[in-house]
Write a protein that holds these residues in place. Structure first.
Motif, PDB file in Angstrom:
ATOM      1  N   ARG A  63       0.812  -1.215   0.000  1.00  0.00           N
ATOM      2  CA  ARG A  63       0.000   0.000   0.000  1.00  0.00           C
ATOM      3  C   ARG A  63       0.846   1.266   0.000  1.00  0.00           C
ATOM      4  NH1 ARG A  63      -5.659   0.996   3.299  1.00  0.00           N
ATOM      5  NH2 ARG A  63      -6.324   2.764   2.021  1.00  0.00           N
ATOM      6  N   ASP A  64       2.091   1.170   0.397  1.00  0.00           N
ATOM      7  CA  ASP A  64       2.961   2.345   0.363  1.00  0.00           C
ATOM      8  C   ASP A  64       3.150   2.862  -1.056  1.00  0.00           C
ATOM      9  OD1 ASP A  64       3.289   2.330   3.088  1.00  0.00           O
ATOM     10  OD2 ASP A  64       5.213   1.288   3.056  1.00  0.00           O
ATOM     11  N   TYR A  65       2.881   2.002  -2.038  1.00  0.00           N
ATOM     12  CA  TYR A  65       3.021   2.410  -3.440  1.00  0.00           C
ATOM     13  C   TYR A  65       1.723   2.961  -4.025  1.00  0.00           C
ATOM     14  CZ  TYR A  65       7.729   0.543  -3.771  1.00  0.00           C
ATOM     15  OH  TYR A  65       9.081   0.320  -3.601  1.00  0.00           O
ATOM     16  N   SER A  66       0.730   3.134  -3.191  1.00  0.00           N
ATOM     17  CA  SER A  66      -0.474   3.861  -3.590  1.00  0.00           C
ATOM     18  C   SER A  66      -0.306   5.275  -3.060  1.00  0.00           C
ATOM     19  CB  SER A  66      -1.715   3.200  -2.991  1.00  0.00           C
ATOM     20  OG  SER A  66      -2.888   3.898  -3.363  1.00  0.00           O
ATOM     21  N   VAL A  67       0.032   6.214  -3.937  1.00  0.00           N
ATOM     22  CA  VAL A  67       0.476   7.535  -3.496  1.00  0.00           C
ATOM     23  C   VAL A  67      -0.535   8.623  -3.859  1.00  0.00           C
ATOM     24  CG1 VAL A  67       2.920   6.965  -3.538  1.00  0.00           C
ATOM     25  CG2 VAL A  67       1.842   7.798  -5.611  1.00  0.00           C
ATOM     26  N   ARG A  96       0.139  17.024 -14.918  1.00  0.00           N
ATOM     27  CA  ARG A  96       1.405  16.670 -14.275  1.00  0.00           C
ATOM     28  C   ARG A  96       1.162  16.329 -12.818  1.00  0.00           C
ATOM     29  NH1 ARG A  96       5.923  20.070 -12.227  1.00  0.00           N
ATOM     30  NH2 ARG A  96       7.929  19.081 -12.735  1.00  0.00           N
ATOM     31  N   LEU A  97       1.656  15.166 -12.396  1.00  0.00           N
ATOM     32  CA  LEU A  97       1.519  14.712 -11.015  1.00  0.00           C
ATOM     33  C   LEU A  97       2.791  14.990 -10.232  1.00  0.00           C
ATOM     34  CD1 LEU A  97      -0.082  11.214 -11.694  1.00  0.00           C
ATOM     35  CD2 LEU A  97      -1.282  13.290 -10.997  1.00  0.00           C
ATOM     36  N   THR A  98       2.628  15.393  -8.988  1.00  0.00           N
ATOM     37  CA  THR A  98       3.760  15.579  -8.078  1.00  0.00           C
ATOM     38  C   THR A  98       3.474  14.781  -6.810  1.00  0.00           C
ATOM     39  OG1 THR A  98       4.183  17.819  -8.917  1.00  0.00           O
ATOM     40  CG2 THR A  98       5.138  17.255  -6.783  1.00  0.00           C
ATOM     41  N   PHE A  99       4.450  14.001  -6.361  1.00  0.00           N
ATOM     42  CA  PHE A  99       4.249  13.153  -5.192  1.00  0.00           C
ATOM     43  C   PHE A  99       5.595  12.841  -4.551  1.00  0.00           C
ATOM     44  CE2 PHE A  99       4.815  10.591  -8.947  1.00  0.00           C
ATOM     45  CZ  PHE A  99       5.656   9.571  -8.569  1.00  0.00           C
ATOM     46  N   ARG A 100       5.536  12.289  -3.335  1.00  0.00           N
ATOM     47  CA  ARG A 100       6.746  11.865  -2.632  1.00  0.00           C
ATOM     48  C   ARG A 100       6.713  10.354  -2.440  1.00  0.00           C
ATOM     49  NH1 ARG A 100      10.336  15.061  -0.478  1.00  0.00           N
ATOM     50  NH2 ARG A 100      10.906  13.576   1.154  1.00  0.00           N
ATOM     51  N   LEU A 101       7.849   9.723  -2.728  1.00  0.00           N
ATOM     52  CA  LEU A 101       7.995   8.282  -2.557  1.00  0.00           C
ATOM     53  C   LEU A 101       9.452   8.002  -2.226  1.00  0.00           C
ATOM     54  CD1 LEU A 101       6.468   5.568  -2.781  1.00  0.00           C
ATOM     55  CD2 LEU A 101       7.199   5.468  -5.170  1.00  0.00           C
ATOM     56  N   HIS A 102       9.690   7.165  -1.226  1.00  0.00           N
ATOM     57  CA  HIS A 102      11.062   6.887  -0.779  1.00  0.00           C
ATOM     58  C   HIS A 102      11.793   8.184  -0.414  1.00  0.00           C
ATOM     59  CE1 HIS A 102      10.227   2.899  -2.007  1.00  0.00           C
ATOM     60  NE2 HIS A 102      10.511   3.032  -3.285  1.00  0.00           N
ATOM     61  N   ALA A 190      13.384   2.663  -7.441  1.00  0.00           N
ATOM     62  CA  ALA A 190      12.856   1.351  -7.808  1.00  0.00           C
ATOM     63  C   ALA A 190      11.403   1.264  -7.378  1.00  0.00           C
ATOM     64  CB  ALA A 190      13.675   0.248  -7.146  1.00  0.00           C
ATOM     65  N   ILE A 191      10.512   1.015  -8.338  1.00  0.00           N
ATOM     66  CA  ILE A 191       9.094   0.839  -8.039  1.00  0.00           C
ATOM     67  C   ILE A 191       8.834  -0.662  -7.901  1.00  0.00           C
ATOM     68  CG2 ILE A 191       6.735   1.219  -8.823  1.00  0.00           C
ATOM     69  CD1 ILE A 191       8.196   3.781  -8.097  1.00  0.00           C
ATOM     70  N   LEU A 192       8.876  -1.143  -6.661  1.00  0.00           N
ATOM     71  CA  LEU A 192       8.730  -2.578  -6.385  1.00  0.00           C
ATOM     72  C   LEU A 192       7.254  -2.915  -6.211  1.00  0.00           C
ATOM     73  CD1 LEU A 192      11.700  -2.940  -3.874  1.00  0.00           C
ATOM     74  CD2 LEU A 192      11.722  -3.242  -6.361  1.00  0.00           C
TER      75      LEU A 192
END
Length: 203
Positions: A63-67, A96-102, A190-192
Motif C-alpha cells: 500500500r505504500d506504493y499507492s500515493v 502533471r503529477l507531483t508526489f513523494r515516494l522513498h 525502484a518501483i517494487l
C-alpha cells in the motif's frame, strides 16, 4: 494527574475503534487489488490460454506504493506524435503529477491519446507510462503503464497506485504499437510494485 476509570475506558475504546477502522480499510484495499489483479489475468488481451496467463508475475501488493499526488492541469498542451514500438500515436500532455515516494519528490506526466476521444466509452481515459530503476532488470525494459480517468482527479489531487502498473502488449508479442514513456517519466527510484517481467516466451 490520575486518569479516571471512565476516561481510561473511553481512551481505550477510541484506540480500539480506530484500529478496527484501519484494519478494515487495509483489508478492503487488499481485496480490491486482488480483484483487479484477478480480472487483469483472466481477461488479458494477449495471453489467451491458462498456461500463458499462469506465467504472469507481480510484486507483492504494498500500500505504500499507492500515493496521493497533486495534479496540475496542462490545459494548453499541444498534440504531438508520441514514439511507439511501431509507428507513433497522437497524444498530448493532459496534466502533471507531483508526489513523494522513498523520501524523494517526483513528477509524472499524465497523457491523453487523441484516438480515444472519438469514442464515448473511452473519451475520459488517461494513462501514465513510466520507467524506473527496475526497468530492464525485474520489469519490462520499455516501461509500464497505469490507467486512469479524468474522474479520478478530484480537487487538484489524484491517487496513483503503482500496484496497478502493468506491461504493454509488446511485452508478450511482436506486432503491437505500444507508446514508449518519455524520458521525463523516468523515475530515479525502484518501483517494487505492479507487474514484473513476463515469465514466458514472447510470441
Amino acid at each position: 494527574m490520575k486518569m479516571s476509570l471512565f476516561s481510561l475506558r473511553l481512551l481505550l475504546s477510541v484506540v480500539l475503534v480506530g484500529g478496527v477502522r484501519v484494519s478494515w480499510a487495509q483489508s478492503a484495499y487488499m481485496d480490491s487489488l486482488e480483484k483487479w489483479r484477478k480480472n487483469y489475468v483472466e481477461t488479458h488481451d494477449v495471453l489467451k490460454t491458462r498456461e500463458e496467463r499462469s506465467l504472469l508475475r507481480f510484486y507483492p501488493v504494498d500500500r505504500d506504493y499507492s500515493v496521493d499526488c497533486s495534479f496540475e492541469r496542462l490545459a494548453d498542451s499541444a498534440w504531438f506524435e508520441m514514439p511507439t514500438s511501431g509507428k507513433t500515436k497522437t497524444a498530448r500532455k493532459y496534466g502533471r503529477l507531483t508526489f513523494r515516494l522513498h523520501d524523494t519528490t517526483m513528477h509524472l506526466v499524465v497523457f491523453q491519446l487523441q484516438k480515444l476521444l472519438a469514442k464515448a466509452e473511452t473519451k475520459d481515459y488517461l494513462f501514465v507510462g513510466f520507467l524506473d530503476v527496475t526497468s530492464a532488470v525485474d520489469t519490462y525494459g520499455a516501461g509500464r503503464y497505469i490507467d486512469c480517468m479524468i474522474g479520478d482527479i478530484r480537487g487538484g489531487r489524484m491517487v496513483l497506485d503503482f500496484n496497478k502498473a502493468y506491461n504493454p502488449s509488446c511485452a508478450y508479442a511482436t506486432g503491437y504499437n505500444c507508446p514508449i514513456p518519455p524520458r521525463e517519466n523516468d523515475l530515479p527510484v525502484a518501483i517494487l510494485a505492479g507487474e514484473k517481467n513476463y515469465g514466458g516466451k514472447v510470441h
